[in-house]
Enzyme design. Sequence first.
Site, mmCIF file in Angstrom:
data_model
loop_
_atom_site.group_PDB
_atom_site.id
_atom_site.type_symbol
_atom_site.label_atom_id
_atom_site.label_comp_id
_atom_site.label_asym_id
_atom_site.label_seq_id
_atom_site.Cartn_x
_atom_site.Cartn_y
_atom_site.Cartn_z
ATOM 1 N NE ARG A 248 49.989 -11.393 32.895
ATOM 2 C CZ ARG A 248 48.907 -11.329 33.843
ATOM 3 N NH1 ARG A 248 48.146 -11.962 34.336
ATOM 4 N NH2 ARG A 248 49.443 -10.072 34.516
ATOM 5 C CE1 TYR A 367 57.127 -8.534 26.424
ATOM 6 C CE2 TYR A 367 57.636 -6.345 25.587
ATOM 7 C CZ TYR A 367 57.815 -7.726 25.488
ATOM 8 O OH TYR A 367 58.075 -8.299 24.028
ATOM 9 C CD GLU A 368 51.482 -8.319 26.977
ATOM 10 O OE1 GLU A 368 50.771 -9.221 27.250
ATOM 11 O OE2 GLU A 368 51.705 -7.575 25.784
ATOM 12 N N GLY A 369 53.337 -8.109 33.003
ATOM 13 C CA GLY A 369 53.370 -8.728 34.126
ATOM 14 C C GLY A 369 54.674 -9.564 34.562
#
Length: 384
Positions: A248, A367-369
């Site tokens: 993140r 993306y990535e959370g």
Amino acid sequence: MHFEFTEEQKMIRQAAKDFARNECLPGVIERDEKQQFPKEQVMKLAELGFMGMMVSPDYGGSGMDTVSYVLAMEEISKIDASVSVCMSVNNSLVCWGLEAYGSEEQKKKYLTPLAQGTKDGELYIGAFLLSEPEAGSDATSQRTTAEEMDDHYLLNGTKNWITNGSSASVYLVIAQTDVSKGSRGINVFIVEKNSPGVTVAAKENKLGIRGSDTHSILFTDVKVPKENRIAEDGFGFKFAMRTLAGGRIGIASQALGIASGAYELALGYSKQRRAFGTEIMNHQIIQFKLADMATRIEASRLLCMKAAWEKDQNLDYTMSSSMAKVYASETAMWTTTEAVQIHGGYGFVKEYHVERLMRDAKITQIYEGTSEVQRIVISRSILK
């Protein structure tokens, strides 16, 4: 507390800036239109040592700190987010996880060429396979299974939205080995792309980061040697969550770069475009837009740097990385939209770049959370 960068960090930022201007900017519009993977640019990133920036030199990396990584990500993302996301995944999700939790044999075999970005003169990068058709934000709902056999695991399932899907040589695959144990029955495996039973599906036709190769990956009775499981049995979910916390920071830095790039274009345009007898920068409404852009970008940068610093100090950076990502990604979306508005009709055409930055910005909220997941992470941190 101080805000000065070291001379080495300044040199890294300048090297990244020069690379972005000289290597990424030429042809960036065409690569976006043709959905062309920027292989040449990634190979040159490898030559700079940017594909394994934070990996120890013992394993072929550059041994840089996370702050340097953020600086490089911002500069490259100003120009081409398709290049920077490839760099981010290889650094944050693949190399970091292998170095932190892999065995010595795994590091020597896989981490070293991944950190160098090449092997035998060919591109050698990794991909992180977590998301599935029914397991995106809910990472515990893994349908991909790894059945334990005598000397190997038998891998079956489908992974979605995989960055570097067709270009990677190595996959880190999250899979369920014991459904009855829930998240404690999840493991992570190193899978070579050329293994029998691995199928790379068609490339996704995306709104943004169109040069990045995003694919679904299918596994049909893929034999994975037992020595390719990372860490102890049941560690897969923790591996994914800890790795994503660092990832993140990379995506927050990407969002920061996209916002910064759009702001710089809007600022330059405002000094040239005339309306009502003067340059539009002299109109208060434009001045206020630029002021808000600059303020939000600087706040995003400070959040990114705080998360990077905490990571370098071996502190808990879970909340700070989520704060950086949610704020920087929303700043990127807002700033790029305002940059298009400042450009007026010219902002709607490709040659002025801001429309591409606006399209690229959206994925940073997903993306990535997703932004919603980041708020869950933050709220859990402050309410525990």
